[in-house]
Design an enzyme around this catalytic site. Structure first.
Site, PDB file in Angstrom:
ATOM      1  N   ARG A  87      41.658  55.459  38.847  1.00  0.00           N
ATOM      2  CA  ARG A  87      40.347  56.006  39.357  1.00  0.00           C
ATOM      3  C   ARG A  87      39.738  57.107  39.888  1.00  0.00           C
ATOM      4  NH1 ARG A  87      36.167  51.197  40.873  1.00  0.00           N
ATOM      5  NH2 ARG A  87      37.411  50.145  39.141  1.00  0.00           N
TER       6      ARG A  87
ATOM      7  N   ARG B 173      31.446  54.721  46.945  1.00  0.00           N
ATOM      8  CA  ARG B 173      32.259  55.059  45.782  1.00  0.00           C
ATOM      9  C   ARG B 173      31.785  55.568  45.313  1.00  0.00           C
ATOM     10  NH1 ARG B 173      35.118  50.226  43.181  1.00  0.00           N
ATOM     11  NH2 ARG B 173      35.351  48.667  44.493  1.00  0.00           N
TER      12      ARG B 173
ATOM     13  N   LYS C 143      33.116  46.930  49.356  1.00  0.00           N
ATOM     14  CA  LYS C 143      32.592  48.071  48.309  1.00  0.00           C
ATOM     15  C   LYS C 143      30.968  48.485  48.526  1.00  0.00           C
ATOM     16  CE  LYS C 143      33.856  46.071  43.907  1.00  0.00           C
ATOM     17  NZ  LYS C 143      33.943  45.858  43.172  1.00  0.00           N
TER      18      LYS C 143
ATOM     19  N   LYS D 285      27.607  51.645  46.930  1.00  0.00           N
ATOM     20  CA  LYS D 285      27.907  52.336  45.419  1.00  0.00           C
ATOM     21  C   LYS D 285      26.270  52.658  45.727  1.00  0.00           C
ATOM     22  CE  LYS D 285      30.441  48.943  42.411  1.00  0.00           C
ATOM     23  NZ  LYS D 285      30.555  48.144  41.445  1.00  0.00           N
TER      24      LYS D 285
ATOM     25  N   CYS E   5      33.369  45.129  29.941  1.00  0.00           N
ATOM     26  CA  CYS E   5      34.443  45.943  31.152  1.00  0.00           C
ATOM     27  C   CYS E   5      35.874  45.728  30.127  1.00  0.00           C
ATOM     28  CB  CYS E   5      33.865  44.566  32.085  1.00  0.00           C
ATOM     29  SG  CYS E   5      34.290  43.222  32.270  1.00  0.00           S
TER      30      CYS E   5
ATOM     31  N   CYS F  75      42.385  43.508  33.566  1.00  0.00           N
ATOM     32  CA  CYS F  75      42.147  43.200  35.086  1.00  0.00           C
ATOM     33  C   CYS F  75      42.468  41.863  35.543  1.00  0.00           C
ATOM     34  CB  CYS F  75      40.497  42.968  34.683  1.00  0.00           C
ATOM     35  SG  CYS F  75      39.772  42.470  36.093  1.00  0.00           S
TER      36      CYS F  75
ATOM     37  N   CYS G  62      34.807  38.523  33.834  1.00  0.00           N
ATOM     38  CA  CYS G  62      34.431  37.010  34.812  1.00  0.00           C
ATOM     39  C   CYS G  62      32.725  37.669  35.037  1.00  0.00           C
ATOM     40  CB  CYS G  62      35.507  37.737  35.277  1.00  0.00           C
ATOM     41  SG  CYS G  62      35.367  39.035  36.443  1.00  0.00           S
TER      42      CYS G  62
ATOM     43  N   CYS H 292      31.578  43.743  36.383  1.00  0.00           N
ATOM     44  CA  CYS H 292      31.289  45.187  36.194  1.00  0.00           C
ATOM     45  C   CYS H 292      30.257  46.245  34.525  1.00  0.00           C
ATOM     46  CB  CYS H 292      32.532  45.413  35.752  1.00  0.00           C
ATOM     47  SG  CYS H 292      33.930  44.382  37.351  1.00  0.00           S
TER      48      CYS H 292
HETATM   49  C1  SRM Z   1      35.994  50.333  35.238  1.00  0.00           C
HETATM   50  C2  SRM Z   1      34.831  49.296  35.349  1.00  0.00           C
HETATM   51  C3  SRM Z   1      34.391  49.270  34.349  1.00  0.00           C
HETATM   52  C4  SRM Z   1      34.470  49.264  33.445  1.00  0.00           C
HETATM   53  O1  SRM Z   1      34.563  48.716  32.280  1.00  0.00           O
HETATM   54  O2  SRM Z   1      33.534  50.197  33.095  1.00  0.00           O
HETATM   55  C5  SRM Z   1      35.031  48.165  36.852  1.00  0.00           C
HETATM   56  C6  SRM Z   1      36.560  47.485  36.813  1.00  0.00           C
HETATM   57  C7  SRM Z   1      37.163  46.822  37.286  1.00  0.00           C
HETATM   58  N1  SRM Z   1      36.139  45.847  38.767  1.00  0.00           N
HETATM   59 FE1  SRM Z   1      34.335  46.560  38.893  1.00  0.00          FE
HETATM   60  N2  SRM Z   1      34.163  47.899  37.581  1.00  0.00           N
HETATM   61  C8  SRM Z   1      33.378  48.660  37.150  1.00  0.00           C
HETATM   62  C9  SRM Z   1      32.284  48.328  37.968  1.00  0.00           C
HETATM   63  C10 SRM Z   1      31.226  47.870  38.042  1.00  0.00           C
HETATM   64  C11 SRM Z   1      29.851  47.552  38.137  1.00  0.00           C
HETATM   65  C12 SRM Z   1      29.178  48.289  37.311  1.00  0.00           C
HETATM   66  C13 SRM Z   1      28.459  49.084  38.838  1.00  0.00           C
HETATM   67  O3  SRM Z   1      29.281  49.693  39.839  1.00  0.00           O
HETATM   68  O4  SRM Z   1      27.791  49.782  38.164  1.00  0.00           O
HETATM   69  C14 SRM Z   1      29.453  46.222  39.272  1.00  0.00           C
HETATM   70  C15 SRM Z   1      29.034  45.302  39.138  1.00  0.00           C
HETATM   71  C16 SRM Z   1      28.044  46.003  40.027  1.00  0.00           C
HETATM   72  C17 SRM Z   1      28.462  45.432  42.060  1.00  0.00           C
HETATM   73  O5  SRM Z   1      29.185  46.612  42.433  1.00  0.00           O
HETATM   74  O6  SRM Z   1      27.648  44.634  42.002  1.00  0.00           O
HETATM   75  C18 SRM Z   1      31.386  45.955  39.587  1.00  0.00           C
HETATM   76  C19 SRM Z   1      31.788  45.071  39.978  1.00  0.00           C
HETATM   77  C20 SRM Z   1      32.870  44.186  40.396  1.00  0.00           C
HETATM   78  C21 SRM Z   1      33.704  43.111  41.705  1.00  0.00           C
HETATM   79  C22 SRM Z   1      32.281  42.192  42.086  1.00  0.00           C
HETATM   80  C23 SRM Z   1      31.753  43.412  43.528  1.00  0.00           C
HETATM   81  C24 SRM Z   1      31.334  42.258  44.230  1.00  0.00           C
HETATM   82  O7  SRM Z   1      30.443  42.355  45.366  1.00  0.00           O
HETATM   83  O8  SRM Z   1      31.283  40.647  44.658  1.00  0.00           O
HETATM   84  C25 SRM Z   1      34.986  43.364  41.459  1.00  0.00           C
HETATM   85  C26 SRM Z   1      36.401  42.852  42.365  1.00  0.00           C
HETATM   86  C27 SRM Z   1      36.010  42.648  43.924  1.00  0.00           C
HETATM   87  O9  SRM Z   1      34.713  43.606  44.200  1.00  0.00           O
HETATM   88  O10 SRM Z   1      36.248  41.773  44.628  1.00  0.00           O
HETATM   89  C28 SRM Z   1      35.359  44.770  40.596  1.00  0.00           C
HETATM   90  C29 SRM Z   1      36.602  44.445  40.704  1.00  0.00           C
HETATM   91  C30 SRM Z   1      36.920  45.021  39.356  1.00  0.00           C
HETATM   92  C31 SRM Z   1      38.231  45.264  38.833  1.00  0.00           C
HETATM   93  C32 SRM Z   1      38.943  46.624  40.060  1.00  0.00           C
HETATM   94  C33 SRM Z   1      39.621  44.477  39.280  1.00  0.00           C
HETATM   95  C34 SRM Z   1      40.018  44.286  40.540  1.00  0.00           C
HETATM   96  O11 SRM Z   1      39.519  43.719  41.565  1.00  0.00           O
HETATM   97  O12 SRM Z   1      41.446  43.934  40.382  1.00  0.00           O
HETATM   98  C35 SRM Z   1      38.755  46.149  37.625  1.00  0.00           C
HETATM   99  C36 SRM Z   1      39.849  46.946  36.981  1.00  0.00           C
HETATM  100  C37 SRM Z   1      39.670  46.552  35.509  1.00  0.00           C
HETATM  101  C38 SRM Z   1      40.834  47.287  34.701  1.00  0.00           C
HETATM  102  O13 SRM Z   1      41.492  46.888  34.667  1.00  0.00           O
HETATM  103  O14 SRM Z   1      40.454  48.877  34.760  1.00  0.00           O
HETATM  104  N3  SRM Z   1      33.810  45.243  40.495  1.00  0.00           N
HETATM  105  N4  SRM Z   1      32.746  47.007  38.953  1.00  0.00           N
HETATM  106  C39 SRM Z   1      33.947  49.503  36.303  1.00  0.00           C
HETATM  107  C40 SRM Z   1      34.088  51.370  36.812  1.00  0.00           C
HETATM  108  C41 SRM Z   1      33.398  51.583  38.216  1.00  0.00           C
HETATM  109  C42 SRM Z   1      33.950  52.583  38.426  1.00  0.00           C
HETATM  110  O15 SRM Z   1      33.917  53.547  37.542  1.00  0.00           O
HETATM  111  O16 SRM Z   1      33.667  52.941  39.646  1.00  0.00           O
HETATM  112  S1  SF4 Z   2      33.930  42.531  34.937  1.00  0.00           S
HETATM  113 FE1  SF4 Z   2      35.606  40.991  35.800  1.00  0.00          FE
HETATM  114  S2  SF4 Z   2      37.040  40.406  33.893  1.00  0.00           S
HETATM  115 FE2  SF4 Z   2      35.019  42.963  33.541  1.00  0.00          FE
HETATM  116  S3  SF4 Z   2      36.423  44.375  34.519  1.00  0.00           S
HETATM  117 FE3  SF4 Z   2      34.975  43.536  36.327  1.00  0.00          FE
HETATM  118  S4  SF4 Z   2      36.480  42.038  37.675  1.00  0.00           S
HETATM  119 FE4  SF4 Z   2      37.945  42.270  35.975  1.00  0.00          FE
END
Ligand code: SRM
Ligand code: SF4
Ligand code: FAD
Ligand code: FMN
Lengths: 553, 604
Positions: free
Chosen positions: A71, A140, A203, A205, A426, A432, A471, A475
């Site tokens: 990323r 981030r 993390k 943001k 997502c 993922c 899930c 995201c």
């Molecule tokens: C690529 C992306 C979704 C998309 O389709 O665009 C994404 C993809 C993933 N997110 Fe996310 N997140 C993405 C935006 C978000 C958002 C939205 C936002 O930030 O505006 C959220 C919700 C906002 C938040 O943070 O509360 C988000 C909340 C999470 C979480 C839960 C965090 C938490 O507070 O519990 C995880 C899991 C974790 O961190 O344990 C996670 C984890 C992941 C991971 C890295 C899975 C992992 O931990 O192994 C996913 C990778 C999937 C893949 O194969 O690419 N992602 N993730 C977004 C990348 C953003 C970026 O460029 O940095």
């Molecule tokens: S929402 Fe859940 S399934 Fe979708 S990319 Fe984030 S961690 Fe993976």
């Protein structure tokens, strides 16, 4: 309380180095050592495996099909044409080839195998791109409302994204040594006053919104900055803290939360100081034993907003001013051609779920590559997983237009339904590791089943926002959608309704664990009530909140 | 009479001699003088021969007194033609034994032997195996071709052949037999009847060599000291020599039947290879050791069978007898008779049979009878009579008796090749690639005593790219299960890490538990330049050499060409550079290691 394992790994990592070099050199496996996987995230990469192929590979006595997702860190989501060419070529040479625009204005490449990691990062570095701190327990990618047309001071605000990103970069040179084979710098002080050796508990943001545009979902961030502009002058920012969306099924202590606006700040120094000290509060008070309670939103709620403000004052030495008023009016992208105050042209391309790949007559990947080769535009990612062909001089507009036309981009952007253009999903399967259900692979066909329902009730042009994730991590920010689908199981989703159209009100879980036909029949019946009972221009989100959610609480 | 220097030498020589030795020398010199006066010069390599003979005899003379004159005539050439070293080992043992008995032996590989020398030989004994489908080993090909293309006068030649073979093959000991018959037909004297040996050859082979020794013994006994050594003394002697009828020990080779219990393509999507891990479950406990192989007789391609049936217009259930057994036509062509890629000898016999000129290229039976019909010329039974049974194919056993009781595993590569741009597949590997789970399968155990694990404490270096890994999976599983303490180092290679890493997860857990101390991997096509196992060996030359120096055993398995050649050259290189040896010394060391079982090859 006992520290979570990640804490030990960070502390023992010697500046995020760990044994990454040894892990890379181990040619018996395509994976990294356990601890190094955690450290890797801080370098902007995730170890993944193709979940579709697990069983078959196991039978073949082959380990999982490991690969890495990279990323990039692109503050504000701006790339030059030359960088685009590099991205395109690197994607082809080292990854699956698909360029994935994320919900945070950057891109990911998937399927990079271990031996290709260093070459990939080296190639990016040559073009001034890196993935430092794109993931991990650090700040981030910093988002910023993408469209320059929204304000004459867009450029000025936009520069803050870069400044904040730089401010909150880890000081360690590990990235340069491990991935770029650079020598250890003899007289470089690696001491990191912001992150120390524990980094953040979780993390972090930051996003900047430029009203009236809320494409960044500003209230979903740990720190949300809302630009306050008067008479084409940037006065400063309202500061919102404690936004965050993720929940965990079956863990009642987790919840989505919108940021709380705690005041207004002006002047570059103070603005940056405020951001910096909010991060240090989270660093010092955040929960380091339970990662499910570690985000700033929980820290804030535990302290209370007033105590938080006092702590911030102690650290920054100044009080925030009272918040200023602002109006956010639009969240979706301004598709098609738009012009800014300087007369430059911008074409926002609709990229379904952010997947830039040639499909049939819609050859968006080729189009963007060809445009990049002309050198006559920049590229800007939006928080809605789209990309803008940007900063095109009037003299070049026709040439760019012809290329967009030639590869079916104009056609696709114009002909896709509003509901499709306002949806997000997502990544989820197959990469993922946390996915419980499909998302971006499934969303297009799901939308194709919603479109006839909108048609049926005479509202085919409705701009309803539907978002899906595999899930509850959220995201694709599904909790800020009018209809949110949150994966619970293979083929099953929790149905959330009642969010507003602009991302200012969270939705609520309405039904659990539905399969496709159950979801569609719920939507069908809700739509039928909606068109009968709605008030004037009421959106589905507002209506459904009033009808089915609000009275419950 | 002698010049000063010569006299000095003589005095020096005589000074330290015992009485016995002086007496012996006296006789020896007398013998030499007789040879000289009869115009026979000491053989070309006489110097060497005399020196060796002296040395051997002196050694023996402590026990018995030997008639000096006899020494001169007791000589023989022992030539071996080998593929997997059985013949070489036997010949080497024989040579040692003969020397002990005072026979001057010239031991030579047929590969190194100058075929034109055969006309000069007197006693010429050949130990050779049969390979392929009744062909001589590659190392004997030059010799074989030479004698079949006319030789000089061999009427003074006494010879005998020890033919190694395997009764599992239809052309049992064919190459040895060919040599035996040919030498006889061009006028050489068969000193002793040919001995054919099956895989448990030790006692038959010794039996044969006892006779060789007693033949040479009798030959010399009849040359009295003082009598003239006639040039064709050997053949004179042969008349008086009675060949003992050769006793053949009977050995029953056991065929087993199991069922295919697992059949997995180990290669993943995107691979250009198909390598199957096949498990065979057997009710019967089968005795084997790591390093052994199984032999399997494949079934013919069903399409080819249909073509043969239709072109010959033979009903599928017609009873046909073949080599003393009766089968229905369909079964016969499916399971018994070789019908694809027939050897030229069959094509030529067929040409004779149907009285046509047929170019001597290999082809399938169906094409043969379609293009050159036999109908109206000869009966089908006559055609059947010139055909041969299907040859078994060997597959290294990949399981270990200690770790996989009741099962036999093999690692099978589907043999794919292009013929005029058409993709074709090898008969047996294609058949096994398609065999169903639960299908019954017959096989026998092919022991390989030259490819055995050393003692528990010894270190082992295994070089096995591709299916060469099969016996090493067996080695590692065995060493793991028996808790062997020696270190293990595996060199493995294939095209791609992601799709072709055979047994990856097993190797990973052996590495984790420490059974596998080192593993070096080479992926030939994961980068621009080709990287093979020998490159990894070079990179690790110093450590490899330290293992070798401290007594490690080296094993090499897999493709003969070019892999095994390149690897062996690299090994030599490492010995030269790391061990500071000359090329000759390096070769000697490797040879010595091979003889001592510290360097073993199983290549195909
Ligand atoms: C690529 C992306 C979704 C998309 O389709 O665009 C994404 C993809 C993933 N997110 Fe996310 N997140 C993405 C935006 C978000 C958002 C939205 C936002 O930030 O505006 C959220 C919700 C906002 C938040 O943070 O509360 C988000 C909340 C999470 C979480 C839960 C965090 C938490 O507070 O519990 C995880 C899991 C974790 O961190 O344990 C996670 C984890 C992941 C991971 C890295 C899975 C992992 O931990 O192994 C996913 C990778 C999937 C893949 O194969 O690419 N992602 N993730 C977004 C990348 C953003 C970026 O460029 O940095
Ligand atoms: S929402 Fe859940 S399934 Fe979708 S990319 Fe984030 S961690 Fe993976
Ligand atoms: C000691 C030993 C151990 C072995 N261990 C293994 C092992 O562990 N794993 C393994 O996979 N193999 C092993 N082999 C090799 C195996 O025995 C077979 O040789 C191999 O499977 C090929 O046999 P086949 O019947 O498939 O091919 P065949 O049909 O016998 O063909 C062999 C070759 O003949 C030529 N040929 C055949 N038909 C035609 C035609 N129509 N036109 C032109 N050319 C043709 C081709 O060059 C072809 O490659 C081992 C061999 C030996 C001697
Ligand atoms: C691929 C292969 C083919 C063989 N073909 C025959 C054959 O046609 N006839 C036969 O009698 N023995 C055959 N044998 C058996 C060998 O002759 C036997 O194993 C012998 O002991 C090998 O001796 P060497 O190690 O000196 O080569 C074959 C062995 C192999 C490995």
């Amino acid at each position: 309380m006992e520290l979570s394992p990640s804490e030990r790994i960070k502390i023992e990592s010697r500046g995020l180095r760990g044994t990454l070099k040894e892990s890379l050199a181990d040619d018996l496996t395509g994976a990294l050592r356990e601890d190094d996987k955690i450290l890797l995230k801080h370098h902007g990469m995730y170890e993944q495996d193709d979940r579709d192929r697990r069983e078959e590979r196991a039978e073949k006595k082959l380990e999982r099909l490991y690969s890495f997702m990279i990323r990039l860190r692109i503050p504000g989501g701006l790339m030059t044409a030359q960088q685009w060419i590099a991205l395109h070529n690197i994607a082809g040479e080292h990854s699956t080839g698909t360029i994935k625009i994320t919900t945070r204005q950057t891109v990911q490449l998937h399927g990079i195998i271990k031996s290709h990691m260093k070459p990939t990062l080296k190639s990016f570095y040559l073009e001034g791109l890196d993935s430092i701190a794109a993931c991990g327990d650090v700040n981030r990618n910093v988002m910023c409302s993408s469209h320059p047309k929204v304000s004459a001071v867009h450029e000025e605000v936009f520069r803050f994204a870069d400044k904040i990103s730089t401010l909150a970069l880890p000081k360690t040179r590990a990235y340069y040594e491990i991935w770029l084979d650079q020598e250890k710098l003899a007289d470089y002080n690696e001491e990191d006053p912001l992150y120390k050796d524990t980094y953040l508990p979780r993390k972090f943001k930051i996003a900047i919104a430029i009203p009236p545009h809320n494409d960044v979902d500003v209230l979903a961030n740990d720190i949300g900055l809302i630009a306050i502009i008067e008479n084409n002058k940037l006065l400063g920012f309202n500061v919102a803290v404690g936004g965050g969306l993720s929940t965990t099924h079956g863990n009642a202590a987790t919840y989505a939360r919108l940021g709380t606006v705690i005041g207004f700040v002006s002047g570059e120094e103070k603005i940056l100081k405020t951001v910096y000290e909010i991060i240090t509060i989270q660093r010092d008070y955040g929960n380091r034993s339970d990662r499910k309670q570690a985000r700033l939103k929980y820290t804030l709620d535990k302290m209370g907003v007033d105590n938080f403000k006092i702590e911030l004052f102690k650290r920054s030495g100044f009080m925030l001013e009272p918040e200023r008023s602002y109006i956010l009016e639009q969240r979706s992208d301004y598709y098609g051609w738009q012009q800014n105050h300087e007369g430059l042209w911008y074409y926002t391309v609709f990229v379904e779920n952010g997947r830039i790949v040639d499909e049939g007559a819609h050859r968006v990947k080729t189009a963007l590559f060809e445009i990049a080769k002309t050198g006559k535009s920049d590229f800007r990612f939006t928080g809605n997983q789209n990309v803008m062909v940007s900063d095109v001089k009037p003299a070049h507009k026709n040439e760019i237009h012809d290329l967009l036309e030639k590869y079916g981009v104009i056609w696709n952007t114009a002909s896709s339904s509003p509901v499709r253009k306002n949806s997000m999903a997502c990544v989820a399967f197959p990469t993922c590791p946390l996915a419980l259900a499909e998302a971006q692979r499934y969303m297009p066909s799901f939308i194709s089943k919603v479109e006839p329902l909108l048609e049926k009730y005479g509202m085919p042009r409705d701009e309803i926002v539907i978002r899906m994730t595999g899930c509850p991590n959220g995201c694709g920010r599904p909790y800020l959608a009018e209809i949110g689908l949150v994966g619970s199981n293979e083929g099953r989703y929790n149905l959330h309704i009642g969010g507003d159209r602009l991302g200012l009100r969270l939705n609520t879980k309405y039904k659990e664990n539905l399969n496709e036909s159950e979801i569609l029949s719920e939507i069908d019946s809700m739509f039928s009530i909606f068109i009968q009972e709605k008030n004037g221009g009421e959106t589905f989100g507002d209506f459904s909140n009033r009808k089915w959610i609000a009275h419950q609480s | 009479m002698l010049s000063e220097p010569k006299l000095k030498n003589l005095n020096e020589l005589v000074r330290d001699l015992s009485k016995d030795e002086i007496i012996w020398m006296n006789g020896y010199l007398a013998g030499v003088s007789r040879l000289e006066t009869n115009g026979v010069s000491i053989p070309q390599n006489g110097k060497h021969l005399v020196a060796e003979t002296v040395a051997e005899t002196i050694h023996v003379s402590n026990v018995t007194t030997i008639q000096p004159a006899a020494v001169v005539v007791k000589k023989m050439t022992l030539a071996f033609g080998t593929e997997t070293n059985n013949s070489k080992k036997l010949a080497t043992q024989f040579a040692a034994k003969a020397k002990q008995k005072g026979v001057a032996v010239k031991l030579t590989s047929l590969e190194q032997y100058k075929p034109t020398d055969i006309a000069k030989e007197e006693n010429f004994f050949v130990v050779m195996s049969t390979q392929g489908e009744g062909e001589p080993p590659k190392a004997a090909k030059k010799f074989y071709d030479y004698i079949f293309n006319g030789v000089g006068d061999v009427s003074n030649l006494n010879y005998s052949v020890l033919a190694l073979g395997d009764t599992s093959y239809p052309m049992y000991c064919k190459a040895g037999e060919d040599v035996d018959v040919r030498l006889d037909s061009i006028g050489a004297k068969r000193a002793i009847p040919m001995m054919k040996c099956d895989v448990d050859f030790a006692s038959d082979a010794n039996n044969w060599f006892e006779q060789v020794l007693s033949f040479v013994d009798k030959q010399s006994a009849s040359v009295q000291p003082g009598s003239t050594l006639s040039q064709n003394g050997g053949s004179v002697l042969q008349n008086g020599y009675e060949a003992k009828p050769i006793q053949k020990t009977s050995h029953t080779k056991k065929n087993f039947e199991g069922v295919v219990s697992a059949h997995i393509n180990l290669n993943d999507l995107g691979s250009s290879k198909e390598t199957y891990h096949i498990e065979i479950a057997c009710e019967e406990e089968i005795e084997y050791l790591p390093g052994d192989a199984i032999g399997v007789v494949p079934e013919n391609n069903l399409w080819e069978v249909e073509k043969v049936l239709s072109f010959s217009a033979i009903p599928r259930n017609r009873k046909i007898s073949f080599r003393g057994e009766e089968f229905e036509a369909e079964e016969l062509f499916t399971k018994k008779i070789s019908i694809s890629f027939l050897p030229e000898r069959i094509i030529q016999s067929y040409a004779k049979l149907v009285g046509q000129k047929i170019p001597s290229a290999r082809m399938n039976l169906a094409d043969l009878i379609r293009i050159y019909p036999f109908k109206g010329i000869v009966s089908f039974d006559e055609v059947i009579a010139i055909l041969e049974p299907i040859t078994p194919r060997l597959y290294s056993i990949a399981s270990s008796p200690a770790a996989h009781s009741g099962q036999m595993h093999i690692t099978l590569s589907r043999n794919k090749f292009l013929v005029n741009d058409d993709v074709k597949y090898g008969l047996c590997s294609d058949w096994l690639s398609h065999i169903h789970s639960e299908a019954p399968i017959k096989f026998y155990v092919h022991r390989n005593n030259n490819f055995k694990l050393p003692s528990h404490v010894d270190d082992v270096i295994m070089i096995g790219p591709g299916t060469g890994i099969a016996p090493f999976r067996s080695f590692l599983a065995e060493r793991d299960a028996t808790g062997a303490g020696g270190r293990n180092w595996l060199f493995f290679g294939e095209q791609h890490f992601l799709s072709d890493f055979l047994y990856q997860t097993e190797l990973q857990s052996w590495k984790e538990t420490g059974v596998l101390s080192n593993i070096s991997l080479a992926w030939s096509r994961d980068q621009q330049e080709k990287i093979y196992v020998q490159h990894r060996m070079k990179e690790n030359a110093a450590e490899l050499w330290s293992w070798i120096e401290s007594g490690a055993c080296i094993y090499l398995c897999g493709a003969k060409e070019p892999m095994s050649v390149d690897v062996e050259n690299t090994l030599l290189d490492i010995i030269i550079t790391q061990g500071n040896r000359t090329e000759t010394e390096a070769k000697e060391l490797l040879d010595e290691m091979e003889m001592n079982g510290r360097y073993s090859k199983d290549v195909y």
